[in-house]
Write an enzyme that holds these catalytic residues in place. Structure first.
Site, short mmCIF file in Angstrom:
data_model
loop_
_atom_site.label_atom_id
_atom_site.label_comp_id
_atom_site.label_asym_id
_atom_site.label_seq_id
_atom_site.Cartn_x
_atom_site.Cartn_y
_atom_site.Cartn_z
N LEU A 1 7.92 -8.23 -9.51
CA LEU A 1 8.71 -6.76 -8.84
C LEU A 1 8.06 -6.25 -8.54
CD1 LEU A 1 10.77 -7.33 -12.54
CD2 LEU A 1 11.80 -8.02 -10.65
N LYS B 1 -6.72 -6.64 -4.35
CA LYS B 1 -4.88 -6.02 -3.54
C LYS B 1 -5.34 -4.77 -2.32
CE LYS B 1 -1.37 -7.35 -1.47
NZ LYS B 1 -0.33 -7.69 -2.31
#
Length: 322
Positions: free
Chosen positions: A68, A179
């Site tokens: 999400l 990330k």
């Protein structure tokens, strides 16, 4: 999964999640999915997956993957699931995998919440991805994981169904920090290429020719290879919303503050992509940062022109009164 049925739950069938879940199906996994939009679930069912009415219906899955937009969406979606687990804990060894780009600090707090709600039977790993929608569709994502080594190995077949570069970086939060570092490089490199493109065009140079020659030298990069053509063509059709880069660079700054590390490039990037959002370009492709720079250039040119006109008026007045 080392004796466990190849079954998983998947939450979030957006631009990235849908092809990732589809690749799990192709690899022989039984996948039950939930998405806020029913149309995406219908498409997934046509591929051979199963739809569920809510996230809590995934309570007995051995693996539950969340893809999400941000941690707040995950926490909201998981609220019913955690409530179910407080009433009746899941099977020991249940793994919750956050594959979205989220705050390294925030995902650690989420891990504590899941551990407490499940009576210690469920564990969170973070495993954000890089490679964009193309990588998601081809199953060639780079997957950066954080969590217990044993749990990571149990999840390796899941990850290898979706990506070709799979690494564990350390404990929970390490994947998200990796990330964030990835986005630091991608975001600032894209911004630098956008600046170069705008400067070149305003100077009468052909941007495609510039990028072609740059690709043969030290400035060559995967970012130039993939984003360069869109920057040159001013093609901002979304492959992933640019607004997420502002969020990701904010995570870099947050993590750097906790680690005591200076991140001047990330700090500048947060401001630039914040401006992109203020200009209403957040839902366009990352390449839209060129439009942001073009708008800033126009403002600068207008200001410079106004300053020049003001200086001419002052000089004229001085000559008249001399």
């Amino acid at each position: 999964m080392n004796g466990t049925a190849r079954s998983a739950g998947f939450v979030g069938l957006g631009l990235m999640g849908a092809p990732m879940a589809a690749n799990l199906l192709k690899a022989g996994w039984s996948v039950s999915a939930w998405n806020r939009s029913a149309a995406a679930v219908d498409d997934f069912v046509r591929l051979g997956g199963t739809g569920v009415p809510n996230v809590a219906a995934l309570r007995d899955e051995p693996v539950i993957i969340f893809m999400l937009p941000d941690l707040s969406f995950i926490e909201e979606a998981a609220a019913g699931l955690l409530a179910e687990w407080r009433l009746a804990p899941p099977q020991p060894g249940t793994l919750v995998v956050v594959m979205s780009s989220v705050s390294p600090v925030g995902v650690q707090a989420f891990g504590i919440a899941v551990d407490e709600a499940s009576g210690g039977n469920a564990t969170v790993l973070d495993a954000p991805v890089s490679g964009g929608t193309e990588g998601a569709q081809r199953g060639t994502l780079a997957i950066m994981a954080g969590g217990d080594a044993e749990h990571f190995e149990r999840l390796r077949p899941v990850f290898e169904a979706m990506g070709t570069t799979v690494r564990r970086l350390g404990g929970l939060g390490s994947g998200s920090l990796a990330k964030a570092c990835n986005q630091l490089i991608v975001g600032t490199t894209t911004a630098a290429l956008a600046e170069a493109a705008e400067l070149a065009q305003r100077s009468g140079m052909d941007v495609e020719s510039l990028f072609d020659v740059l690709s043969g030298g030290l400035a060559a990069s995967r970012v130039l290879e993939f984003v360069g053509p869109r920057l040159a063509a001013r093609d901002y059709a979304p492959t992933g919303p640019a607004k997420f880069m502002h969020k990701d660079l904010s995570f870099v700054v947050e993590s750097a503050r906790a680690a005591g590390s200076a991140v001047p490039m990330a700090t500048a990037g947060v401001e630039l992509y914040g401006e992109l959002k203020r200009q209403g370009l957040g839902d366009l492709d990352l390449a839209a940062v060129r439009q942001t720079i073009a708008a800033l250039s126009d403002l600068q040119s207008t200001a410079a022109s106004a300053a020049s006109e003001a200086a001419d008026v002052i000089d004229s007045v001085r000559e008249t009164t001399a």
